[in-house]
Design a protein around this motif. Sequence first.
Motif, short mmCIF file in Angstrom:
data_model
loop_
_atom_site.label_atom_id
_atom_site.label_comp_id
_atom_site.label_asym_id
_atom_site.label_seq_id
_atom_site.Cartn_x
_atom_site.Cartn_y
_atom_site.Cartn_z
N LYS A 117 35.77 72.08 -21.10
CA LYS A 117 36.30 72.11 -19.73
C LYS A 117 35.42 72.99 -18.86
N ARG A 118 34.92 72.43 -17.74
CA ARG A 118 34.05 73.18 -16.85
C ARG A 118 34.82 74.32 -16.20
N LEU A 119 34.21 75.51 -16.19
CA LEU A 119 34.84 76.69 -15.62
C LEU A 119 34.28 76.98 -14.23
N PRO A 120 35.10 77.53 -13.34
CA PRO A 120 34.60 77.90 -12.01
C PRO A 120 33.66 79.09 -12.10
N PRO A 121 32.88 79.37 -11.04
CA PRO A 121 31.94 80.50 -11.09
C PRO A 121 32.62 81.84 -11.36
N MET A 124 42.15 81.04 -14.63
CA MET A 124 42.52 80.80 -13.25
C MET A 124 41.30 81.02 -12.37
N ASP A 125 41.08 80.11 -11.44
CA ASP A 125 39.96 80.21 -10.51
C ASP A 125 40.21 81.39 -9.57
N LEU A 126 39.35 82.38 -9.62
CA LEU A 126 39.53 83.58 -8.80
C LEU A 126 39.35 83.27 -7.31
N GLU A 127 38.59 82.24 -7.00
CA GLU A 127 38.37 81.87 -5.61
C GLU A 127 39.66 81.40 -4.94
N LEU A 128 40.56 80.79 -5.70
CA LEU A 128 41.83 80.35 -5.14
C LEU A 128 42.66 81.55 -4.68
N ILE A 129 42.63 82.61 -5.45
CA ILE A 129 43.34 83.84 -5.06
C ILE A 129 42.66 84.46 -3.85
N ALA A 130 41.32 84.47 -3.87
CA ALA A 130 40.58 85.08 -2.77
C ALA A 130 40.82 84.37 -1.45
#
Length: 270
Positions: free
Chosen positions: A59-63, A110-116
């Motif tokens: 599964k591809r992970l976000p940056p 969890m994609d940290l960018e979504l929180i940001a």
Amino acid sequence: MKLRQIPPPDALKNHIRYFWVFEGAEEAIPAGSFKAIADGCPGLIFQHPDKGVMFQNSKRLPPAFVYGTATRYAEISLEGAFSTIGMFFFPQALPAVFGINAGELTDTCMDLELIARRQQYPLVEQLAEAPSAHRRIAILSDFLYLLLQQNSCFENTAMQHAVNRIVQAKGSVSLKELQEQLQLSERSFERKFKQYVGVTPKLFARINRFQASLHQLRQNDFLKLSDVAYLNDYADQSHFIRSFREFAGLSPNQYQKNAVELVENFSGLR
């Protein structure tokens, strides 16, 4: 390749164990597959999007992503090259930092960018454009401190005490006595513990017992495997080997002969 461990700022030291960074890794480490070993702790990783892409179990992970407590080992692969900064949180940190139930992130991320974005914070953009690892750590620290100020109400001293007791005892602790000491029913203790750590107290104790045995292997502090099993309260050597495979993805002998730890609990093979 040079790996550095960097202590967190004082404002985050009760929630973050340390930051780690690969310097010059993009030239020194080829793409490949690795095993993330269960250690009872959540964490955070930023992989520079212009250097390479990480995958967990295909599964591809976000940056930038936060991962929860793992119940077993995971396969991590990389297409491209490492240019990576990460951190290890303390086991009970996720609710206080992110305001979430830790069980929601068990064995996932969890994609940290979504929180940001909810904070109107251009986090990944700032991390990608930062000129140095030192600056990236400062950006991450500022962002996490902002979240901590908002979510510190989720701190729980009882669960922190429970975690500390289990870790200090290397998993060999009476959970019944601990539950009674906290004046909680068995069901309430398990529910609260999973909320703050992501796994049951029993599984967390098993992971810490495994980690104690792993530390002995790293230090070569034994004469034979049965000694490691005995000193860490395993019923016998075969029980120890099964548990080791469950959490590390390979046997103790394979780990000793072939594993190369790039970061603590993150290993490749020779």
